[in-house]
Structure formats: C-alpha cells, structure tokens
Design an enzyme around this catalytic site. Structure first.
Site, PDB file in Angstrom:
ATOM      1  N   HIS A 217      -5.032  -1.147  -5.062  1.00  0.00           N
ATOM      2  CA  HIS A 217      -5.555  -0.095  -4.196  1.00  0.00           C
ATOM      3  C   HIS A 217      -6.392   0.836  -5.034  1.00  0.00           C
ATOM      4  O   HIS A 217      -5.963   1.284  -6.088  1.00  0.00           O
ATOM      5  CB  HIS A 217      -4.404   0.641  -3.494  1.00  0.00           C
ATOM      6  CG  HIS A 217      -3.677  -0.256  -2.548  1.00  0.00           C
ATOM      7  ND1 HIS A 217      -2.601  -1.017  -2.947  1.00  0.00           N
ATOM      8  CD2 HIS A 217      -3.935  -0.574  -1.258  1.00  0.00           C
ATOM      9  CE1 HIS A 217      -2.210  -1.749  -1.920  1.00  0.00           C
ATOM     10  NE2 HIS A 217      -2.997  -1.507  -0.892  1.00  0.00           N
TER      11      HIS A 217
ATOM     12  N   ARG B 147       6.581 -11.605   4.982  1.00  0.00           N
ATOM     13  CA  ARG B 147       6.051 -11.440   6.337  1.00  0.00           C
ATOM     14  C   ARG B 147       6.627 -12.508   7.228  1.00  0.00           C
ATOM     15  O   ARG B 147       6.759 -13.656   6.815  1.00  0.00           O
ATOM     16  CB  ARG B 147       4.518 -11.574   6.331  1.00  0.00           C
ATOM     17  CG  ARG B 147       3.846 -10.473   5.530  1.00  0.00           C
ATOM     18  CD  ARG B 147       2.345 -10.598   5.585  1.00  0.00           C
ATOM     19  NE  ARG B 147       1.751  -9.613   4.690  1.00  0.00           N
ATOM     20  CZ  ARG B 147       0.444  -9.538   4.430  1.00  0.00           C
ATOM     21  NH1 ARG B 147      -0.383 -10.383   4.998  1.00  0.00           N
ATOM     22  NH2 ARG B 147      -0.012  -8.625   3.611  1.00  0.00           N
TER      23      ARG B 147
ATOM     24  N   HIS C 137      -8.279  -1.455  -0.197  1.00  0.00           N
ATOM     25  CA  HIS C 137      -7.214  -2.433  -0.480  1.00  0.00           C
ATOM     26  C   HIS C 137      -7.949  -3.691  -0.875  1.00  0.00           C
ATOM     27  O   HIS C 137      -8.922  -4.049  -0.220  1.00  0.00           O
ATOM     28  CB  HIS C 137      -6.449  -2.839   0.773  1.00  0.00           C
ATOM     29  CG  HIS C 137      -5.773  -1.743   1.495  1.00  0.00           C
ATOM     30  ND1 HIS C 137      -4.424  -1.733   1.681  1.00  0.00           N
ATOM     31  CD2 HIS C 137      -6.245  -0.631   2.099  1.00  0.00           C
ATOM     32  CE1 HIS C 137      -4.090  -0.676   2.391  1.00  0.00           C
ATOM     33  NE2 HIS C 137      -5.182   0.011   2.650  1.00  0.00           N
TER      34      HIS C 137
ATOM     35  N   GLN D 183       1.099 -11.106  -3.656  1.00  0.00           N
ATOM     36  CA  GLN D 183      -0.326 -10.787  -3.569  1.00  0.00           C
ATOM     37  C   GLN D 183      -0.810 -10.264  -4.901  1.00  0.00           C
ATOM     38  O   GLN D 183      -0.094  -9.546  -5.584  1.00  0.00           O
ATOM     39  CB  GLN D 183      -0.541  -9.671  -2.543  1.00  0.00           C
ATOM     40  CG  GLN D 183      -0.284 -10.077  -1.130  1.00  0.00           C
ATOM     41  CD  GLN D 183      -0.642  -8.941  -0.187  1.00  0.00           C
ATOM     42  OE1 GLN D 183      -0.119  -7.835  -0.321  1.00  0.00           O
ATOM     43  NE2 GLN D 183      -1.530  -9.200   0.747  1.00  0.00           N
TER      44      GLN D 183
ATOM     45  N   CYS E 236       0.783  -1.240   0.000  1.00  0.00           N
ATOM     46  CA  CYS E 236       0.000   0.000   0.000  1.00  0.00           C
ATOM     47  C   CYS E 236       0.815   1.290   0.000  1.00  0.00           C
ATOM     48  O   CYS E 236       0.504   2.182  -0.793  1.00  0.00           O
ATOM     49  CB  CYS E 236      -1.041   0.021   1.103  1.00  0.00           C
ATOM     50  SG  CYS E 236      -0.841  -1.145   2.425  1.00  0.00           S
TER      51      CYS E 236
ATOM     52  N   LYS F  95     -12.929  -5.471   6.832  1.00  0.00           N
ATOM     53  CA  LYS F  95     -12.762  -6.115   5.539  1.00  0.00           C
ATOM     54  C   LYS F  95     -13.805  -7.191   5.274  1.00  0.00           C
ATOM     55  O   LYS F  95     -14.426  -7.712   6.197  1.00  0.00           O
ATOM     56  CB  LYS F  95     -11.367  -6.733   5.453  1.00  0.00           C
ATOM     57  CG  LYS F  95     -11.082  -7.755   6.536  1.00  0.00           C
ATOM     58  CD  LYS F  95      -9.694  -8.379   6.368  1.00  0.00           C
ATOM     59  CE  LYS F  95      -9.458  -9.433   7.444  1.00  0.00           C
ATOM     60  NZ  LYS F  95      -8.297 -10.277   7.183  1.00  0.00           N
TER      61      LYS F  95
ATOM     62  N   ASP G 150      -2.528  -7.754  -5.640  1.00  0.00           N
ATOM     63  CA  ASP G 150      -2.954  -6.605  -4.855  1.00  0.00           C
ATOM     64  C   ASP G 150      -3.490  -5.479  -5.711  1.00  0.00           C
ATOM     65  O   ASP G 150      -3.172  -5.385  -6.902  1.00  0.00           O
ATOM     66  CB  ASP G 150      -1.729  -6.102  -4.073  1.00  0.00           C
ATOM     67  CG  ASP G 150      -2.117  -5.438  -2.777  1.00  0.00           C
ATOM     68  OD1 ASP G 150      -3.329  -5.372  -2.486  1.00  0.00           O
ATOM     69  OD2 ASP G 150      -1.211  -4.995  -2.062  1.00  0.00           O
TER      70      ASP G 150
END
Length: 649
Positions: free
Chosen positions: A391, A369, A517, A387, A340, A471, A389
């Site tokens: 945004h 992570r 996200h 990911q 992000c 979420k 991902d």
RNA sequence: GCCGACGUAGCUCAGUGGCAGAGCAGCUGAUUCGUAAUCAGCAGGCCGUCGGUUCAAAUCCGACCGUCGGCUCCA
C-alpha cells in the site's frame, strides 16, 4: 448484363458481371481461393460469400485458415449442431450459440433440455451433424420484420429466441439464417453451405446459466470446435493434449512441489519441500526488488477485530468473501481477506509529514477468502493465499508517478521471471461501490493516463473494479489459454476517508493522502502455478529447487561425489547426490524427469582428473571438465536477473 | 453454489453382478554398470463414505464427501 468494378485489397480493380457474388469473385480470382473462401469482407464488413456485390465495392475474400474465417466456420457448425439437436430431441429449446476461442473450444450452443446431455448423446449428435454436412445444405439469409420473426419463433415455441428478439435494438435489422428446415435468429455471416464444414469435433457438455446470470435457469451447453480441414483440427487436438501435460496440477504432483488434502480442505495448499524452496527463492528476489523500488517491509496478523472490517467497508461490501467470525473474549474477529486495514493502522501509528510521502509498505500477506467449491482450481484459485501486497500512501501530485512506478516495477518482475506477453485492462466502477462518482472518474483517468504515458495498450473491463476504487489489471495466459490476473494496481480514495488518515502538509494544515493498493505477482500460489505452466516445469536454474544432480557411475566414485556435493553446497548451489545402486542411464532418466537443469556425471575418469562431466537437461553432454569450471558454468547459468535500474518519473 | 462427468494400491490405470488386477513407485536380495528404465522375490486395497436392491455389489440405485470440465464469482 452490365459490368461492375470491384476493388481488391491490393488496390487493383477487377471487373465482374452485375449481380455477381463474393463467391463468384473468389472463384474468378483463382480456383484454390474459390475453394478456401468461407466469407468476404465487403467495405470492411464481414459478409456472406453469397452477398451480391455492388459497383465500386472494396472486397477481401476471407479464407478458412484465418481467425475470422474460422469464426465463420465455427458459427456455422454451431447452427448445424443446433439443427441436429432439434432433430434428435424435438422438445429441446434452442438459445444462443456463438463462436468462441478460449484456446480449446471453438463454439458452443446452449440448450434448454430437462435431461441434459450425455457423452453418448454427443456421438449421436455428431453423426446427425455429419449427415447434414454431407447433404451440403445451403445457408440462406433472410431479413424480416420483427413481427414476422416473432410469429415464426412463437409458433415454434422458441421462447428464448423471442427474448433475444426483444433485446435487439429498434433500429437494427432482424435477420434469419436457414439451412434445411432449421431457422435461427442470427446476425451472420455464415458459410455458403453446410458442406463447407470440413472438420469438426464435439468436445464436452457443461452447464451454463441463461444470459450468464446465476438467478436464471441452468442450460445445457455443448462445446465443440471446427476447422478448415481435418489436418488443422487434428493439430489443434494434439496441441490441447500437449497443453494438458503442462498443467501445473500435473507438474506439481510429478515434481513433488505441492498438494491438496481433503483432510485439510479444498483450496488450501500444502507446499512440499521443493515447492517451498522455489517459493522462498521467488520471495527473496521479490523482497530485494521492493527494497530497490523504495518499499519498506511490514508484517501484519491474520485476524482483526470486526470493528476494523466494519470501518474499512469489508463487512458491508466484501462479506460474502469472508469467513464467519470467531469470538475472542466476547469480541468478534475475522480472518483477513485483505491486508489494507493493517497497513493503514501502521500508517496511523504516528503523525506523518508530507516529507515522508510517498510511504510504501509491502508485505507477503496471507489472506483467506471464501470461494465457492466449484471455482477452486489447483493453485490458480484457492481459499488461502499469500498476496505480494503493498500500500502506497502519497499526495495527489505524486499519484501519477506512483502508478507509473508500479507499472515499471511489475514489468521488471514479470520479465525477470520470463514473461513477455500480457493483457492489460482498466477495470471501472462496479455495481456495488463506495465513494463519490467524481472521485471514481478522477482515479480512472489517473490510471488511464499512467498507461498512456507509458505507451501501454489496454482494454476497458467495464464494472470490474473493486468496491473502493478502479484498477489496472495485468493478466497472463495459462497453458490452455485461460487468462489469469496477476498484477493489480488499485487506487483507493475511500479508505483514507473512512480511516481519517492524514499528514501535515507544507503549510501546516492536515491533508488526506491517496492510497494505492497493488499486488504485482498477484499471489504466490497463482504466480507459481502460472510460472510452472509457462516453463512446463523446467524452471530456470536460478529458481529451480535442485540445480544439479550429482551422479556417480558406480559406488567406487561415491567418496569423490560426496566431495563434489560439499563443494556445491559451499558455493550455495542447490545440489543432490544420487547414491542409489542404479545404472547411470536410470539416474539420468530420473533427473531428466525431475527437470533438473544440470546432471554431473562422475565416473572413474572424472575421479582421476578431479573433474565432472555435466549434462544439461536439454540433453547435451558438456564433456569432462575441472570441477571449478563446472561450478563457474552453473553459477553463470543460475545467476539471478539483474537488479532494476530505477528511473524516477 | 449450479449443471455434468468421475472417485479401484503412493502414482497412472484395467476390471460393468460371481475369488480385487497390471505397470511404475516401495521393501529385500543379486548386480557395480558411462548419458532417458538391470534382474528376481516380497509387501501393499473397507474398490471415497453411508444406506438400499440382490442368493451375491468395485460393478445396479440413492444420499453425502472429494476431484475434474464448465457457469456465476475472483488474486
């Protein structure tokens, strides 16, 4: 004796003598029902069969072959196990022992036992249980005062039971269940007697924290399962065995898709050529769908300055999942756990107008992570993952439409990959959070609203939100019934504020956008793992790493077989030629074990007619056909799912 | 990270105190074969690592590393 009237599920009335129990009713209704009955639902509430019925009650007899019936059987089996353990190991303290259903286990009981349990103990406990079952001891329910229960468990030295007792809310009745001389604090219901446990099996021992809190003492948990008869138990054990064969870790090795190396480190995936090919195909499809849904592709680096992570809140709220910093010319940098902040910086690279919104940045972003070593699990739980991902930066009035768009997009993707069963959750505010309560409420309401508008059923996952916002999670189950989160759609009102991101509104004032996200497949690693299990390794032709194996019968057909291979390559079909000096049946066996969708057999007949004889992995011989026709057939089978029809909401 | 189990050839596994084994894979040769395993030969091991017990350790004990099943935690 007076008579009472009982209402049956079909609405009809049944007359019984006063004082009759649900078991009497079941026996009167039919002999087989009397034998299969394990509990009763009285006015909708699950009760013991031995419960006396009152006049006018609505009663449904629950049999052992239903989910509720099995729960009762398993719960009773847990009690019998606890009794057996107490008999064999008197110093052991009992704690809790519920029925569960995780796809493998049916119940467990946690014990406080210094020395734990061994596999050998399990055998002894099983034998002891069988003895208790053979005695056919009745389960009796007793409602007692708190004081009496407290006295009982205090005398027995069952400190955990005392703790549980104190946790029962004031208004609630305290009930005890007893069979033989074993008494347990329990809500019930239970079987009428231990003899009603017709088939059980103890499965494994494991550690578990008291009350699920890692600050508490580690207890010894014994897992087991129980069924209404031996046949059902056997079928269950075979199903579990079968499911293990489609474990993605096994398939990954067999199909040479990926591996882990202790030299590299736990939770770090090595994608082999075939696995990488599949991943590339998934990524290509993913990218196209994102262009279709109005996203713009971006790329961002793997590390960023500590200041960036300080600003985003990661260092305050996510530090335990981040790796130690590395120093570059005196400045600390961190490996990214999320993408992000980078996407935010791209947004902030210039002044944005309200006309640009919504702005959707997507990236296949690799993050790292820290995960405790004990939680790593094949591809489903790793330390480095990519990911899918994105945004989305939008105005408040666009938020609802954007969330719904994400939902439509994810269902399009998941369905394209063959998934049709999902569990949807809304995760609410966690203990550690940033931002204002009213923002959390507003955002949570927005997520629920979007789901309701899309008429999607969901459950609430309390306290499971991310630190910056609530979420929606969509979970898919693996081969052993374990649930894995893939899709996540998260609202973030925190980062826009922290990074002071803004746009120029219609009235020429600066305003703050909302951020969404989202990851739809979740991560390439996890999604690939779940996908493998879903198809038991037999991936649909459009993502299969090899779509067709060309199999010459003898060396004499090699020249033509090479021609066929070239043609397949020209047609962008993924083909391999098995040139080895082996019999056809051997080559077929190998291709079959590799779960390759098509095998094209080329013998003298095929060479003569310039054709091939395809065989599918389902084992079907499609017969000799012209090469062009076989190509067309395979192309049809390997067609990518259709592009989405986007509906603006 | 915690509890427990397990680490033997590339893979799947046998071997429980006395000379390290099998099948498959690999290599070499023979075989040229029609829809799930052709035959023969060869090669391959610091028995996870380190330490201890013992005349002797793959085997018993301890520590560490790794894997697996759970727990806590998560995409």
């Amino acid at each position: 004796m007076s008579q009472i009237q009982i209402r049956l599920p079909d609405g009809s009335m049944f007359q019984l003598e006063g004082g009759s129990t649900a078991l009497d009713l079941a026996r009167k209704l039919s002999r087989s029902l009397g034998q299969k009955a394990v509990a009763a639902k009285i006015d909708g509430k699950l009760c013991d069969l031995t419960t006396p019925l009152s006049d006018g009650a609505g009663v449904e007899v629950v049999t052992g072959d239903t989910p509720e019936g099995r729960e009762v059987i398993r719960h009773s089996a847990a009690h019998v196990m606890a009794a057996a353990v107490k008999k064999l190991f008197p110093v052991v303290k009992v704690t809790i022992g519920p029925a569960v259903d995780d796809g493998v286990n049916g119940f467990y009981y946690d014990f406080d036992n210094e020395r734990g349990f061994t596999e050998e103990d399990l055998e002894n406990i099983s034998r002891q249980m069988q003895q208790e079952i053979d005695k056919d001891l009745p389960f009796t329910r007793r409602e007692v005062s708190r004081e009496e229960a407290r006295r009982l468990f205090a005398e027995a030295g069952e400190s955990y039971k005392l703790e549980l007792l104190d946790a029962i809310p004031e208004g609630e009745k305290v009930s005890l269940y007893q069979h033989g001389d074993f008494v347990d604090l329990c809500r019930g219901p239970h079987l009428p007697s231990t003899g009603a446990i017709k088939a059980f099996r103890l499965l494994s021992v494991a550690g578990a924290y008291w009350r699920g809190d890692s600050r508490n003492r580690m207890l010894a948990r014994i897992y087991g399962t129980a069924f209404e008869d031996k046949k059902a138990l056997q079928a269950h054990l075979e199903r579990v065995e079968e499911a293990k064969k489609r474990d993605h870790r096994t398939l990954g090795k067999q199909l040479d898709l990926f591996s882990f190396s202790p030299n590299v480190g736990g939770g770090l995936v090595l994608w082999h050529p075939r696995g990488a090919r599949v991943r590339a195909l998934i990524e290509e499809f993913w990218r196209q769908s994102h262009f279709d849904y109005g996203y713009q592709l971006v790329y961002s680096p793997h590390i960023g300055r500590a200041d960036l992570w300080q600003k985003s809140g990661h260092l305050d709220f996510y530090r335990q999942n981040m790796y130690s910093p590395m120093e570059i010319e005196g400045n600390p940098f961190f490996l990214k756990p999320m993408n992000c902040p980078f996407h935010i910086e791209i947004y902030k690279s210039k002044l944005r107008s309200y006309r640009e919104l919504p702005l959707r940045f997507c990236e296949l972003g690799t993050v790292y992570r820290y995960e405790a070593s004990g939680v790593l699990h094949g591809l489903l739980r790793v330390r480095g993952f990519t990911q899918d991902d994105a945004h989305i930066f939008c105005r408040e009035d666009q938020l609802d439409a954007e969330v719904r768009r994400c939902l439509a997009h994810t269902f399009y993707l998941l369905r394209s990959f063959g998934f049709s069963q999902f569990d949807i959750y809304v995760s609410t505010r966690p203990e550690k959070f940033v931002g204002e309560l009213k923002d959390w409420e507003k955002a949570t309401a927005a997520l629920k609203g979007a789901l309701e508008e899309e008429k999607l059923a969901y459950q609430i996952d309390p306290g499971e939100g991310v630190f910056y916002g609530p979420k929606i999670d969509i979970k898919i189950r693996d081969s052993l019934g374990r649930s894995w989160q893939c899709t996540t759609v998260q609202i973030d009102f925190n980062n826009p504020r922290r990074f002071e991101i803004e746009y120029v509104d219609r009235d020429n004032h600066r305003a703050q956008p909302f951020m969404v996200h989202r990851a739809l497949l979740g991560s390439m690693e996890r999604f690939f793992g779940v996908l493998l299990e879903h198809y038991a390794g037999a991936l649909p032709a459009w993502i299969a790493p090899v779509q067709v194996q060309v199999l010459p019968v003898t060396d004499a057909q090699l020249p033509f077989a090479r021609e066929v291979l070239r043609r397949l390559q020209q047609e962008n079909l993924r083909a391999e030629l098995d040139e080895r000096n082996e019999k056809l049946s051997f080559k077929i066996r190998e291709a079959q074990l590799q779960k390759i969708p098509h095998m094209w057999v080329i013998g003298q007949r095929e060479v003569d007619q310039q054709g091939v004889s395809p065989r599918t992995r389902a084992g079907k011989d499609l017969g000799l056909m012209p090469l062009a026709e076989a190509v067309r057939l395979l192309q049809q089978e390997a067609a990518r799912p259709e592009r989405p029809r986007i509906q603006e909401v």
